[in-house]
Design an enzyme around this catalytic site. Structure first.
Site, PDB file in Angstrom:
ATOM      1  N   GLU A  42     -29.391  -3.143 -16.931  1.00  0.00           N
ATOM      2  CA  GLU A  42     -29.700  -2.447 -18.171  1.00  0.00           C
ATOM      3  C   GLU A  42     -29.360  -0.966 -18.035  1.00  0.00           C
ATOM      4  OE1 GLU A  42     -33.456  -3.088 -20.837  1.00  0.00           O
ATOM      5  OE2 GLU A  42     -33.967  -1.492 -19.425  1.00  0.00           O
TER       6      GLU A  42
ATOM      7  N   ASP B 204     -37.607  -9.552 -18.349  1.00  0.00           N
ATOM      8  CA  ASP B 204     -37.908  -8.314 -17.631  1.00  0.00           C
ATOM      9  C   ASP B 204     -39.393  -7.982 -17.629  1.00  0.00           C
ATOM     10  OD1 ASP B 204     -35.141  -8.226 -17.404  1.00  0.00           O
ATOM     11  OD2 ASP B 204     -34.925  -6.913 -19.151  1.00  0.00           O
TER      12      ASP B 204
END
Length: 273
Positions: free
Chosen positions: A164, A53
């Site tokens: 997420e 990420d």
């Protein structure tokens, strides 16, 4: 899709599939547009962990900063290394930085601040669990990034994406805090797809995702902590059918962590009984 899945898919903005070149262009445009709309912004600040990420967000920020400078805007990208003592995956952090080629790198060891905070709380009669200390680390990292942003006239970039966000797998006012979240709308496999498109080293986007905040469970994989695979989460976000146990786990995470996706309520915004 179930009614709840339909609601979640709309909220999380994940497309069934993406076109890499277009998606990359749109994210960079978003970052540039925000900077151009806020005259005080001279820097983009992001902590680099060596995972998928932050590697993706960092690369996109560097690309956006370079385009901005070509257009006469002095914005730069500042990558921040935030180890707690000696970081176990420090090699991946350096590999990510070599790939991103940020304009500037700042290193801040958060261990002294976190340990002092934990000790101060203990002196006051509050003994944190290992899990709670992990949240202290996440919040200290974000506090440092906002301090750097204040000093450098910048904004903090978050790495939160929809796979997420749906599970609430982040620390409230820790890694969940940021000025902009350019990866929102992507799931985990789409983030990997963009890194492949951007020629990232394979081991960075294939690295097992881990928050690595708990000392009792070092390098604990996200999927083990969540009790569900990212493949199932990604399928769910793309509107596909998933096994019933995975669906139940995902939706339970979504419901239980709703508070993390909401701003602080006032007496004017809290629903009346």
């Amino acid at each position: 899709m179930s009614n709840l899945q339909d609601i979640v898919v709309r909220e999380m903005k994940v497309k069934p599939e993406i076109e890499s070149k277009l998606e990359t262009k749109q994210i960079i445009h978003f970052i540039k547009s925000y900077v151009q709309s806020h005259s005080f912004v001279q820097a983009l600040i992001l902590g680099i962990s060596g995972g998928q990420d932050s590697t993706l967000a960092g690369k996109l920020c560097q690309m956006a900063a370079e385009e901005l400078r070509e257009e006469g805007n002095p914005c730069k990208f500042i990558a921040v290394k935030l180890p707690y003592g000696e970081q176990k995956d420090a090699t991946e952090v350096e590999d990510a930085l070599s790939y991103i080629q940020p304009d500037e790198i700042i290193t801040v060891n958060i261990k002294p601040a976190v340990d002092q905070s934990v000790q101060s709380l203990k002196d006051a009669g509050i003994t944190l669990t290992d899990f709670q200390k992990g949240n202290e680390k996440a919040r200290e990292r974000m506090k440092v990034q906002f301090s750097i942003a204040s000093n450098k006239k910048g904004i903090v970039v978050g790495t939160d994406h929809s796979a997420e966000n749906i599970t609430g797998f982040y620390t409230k006012y820790g890694d969940g805090a940021a000025d902009i979240a350019p990866l929102f709308g992507l799931n985990k496999r789409q983030g990997k797809q963009l890194l492949k498109y951007l020629d990232a080293p394979k081991h960075l986007y294939e690295k097992v995702p881990t928050a690595d905040l708990e000392e009792d469970k070092p390098q604990l994989p996200d999927e083990e902590a969540l009790g569900v695979s990212y493949n199932d989460i990604d399928d769910y976000l793309e509107g596909k059918s998933v096994p019933s146990d995975a669906k139940s786990t995902i939706e339970n995470h979504y419901i239980k962590t709703a508070h993390k996706r909401e701003l602080a309520y006032t007496r004017y915004t809290w629903p009346k009984n």
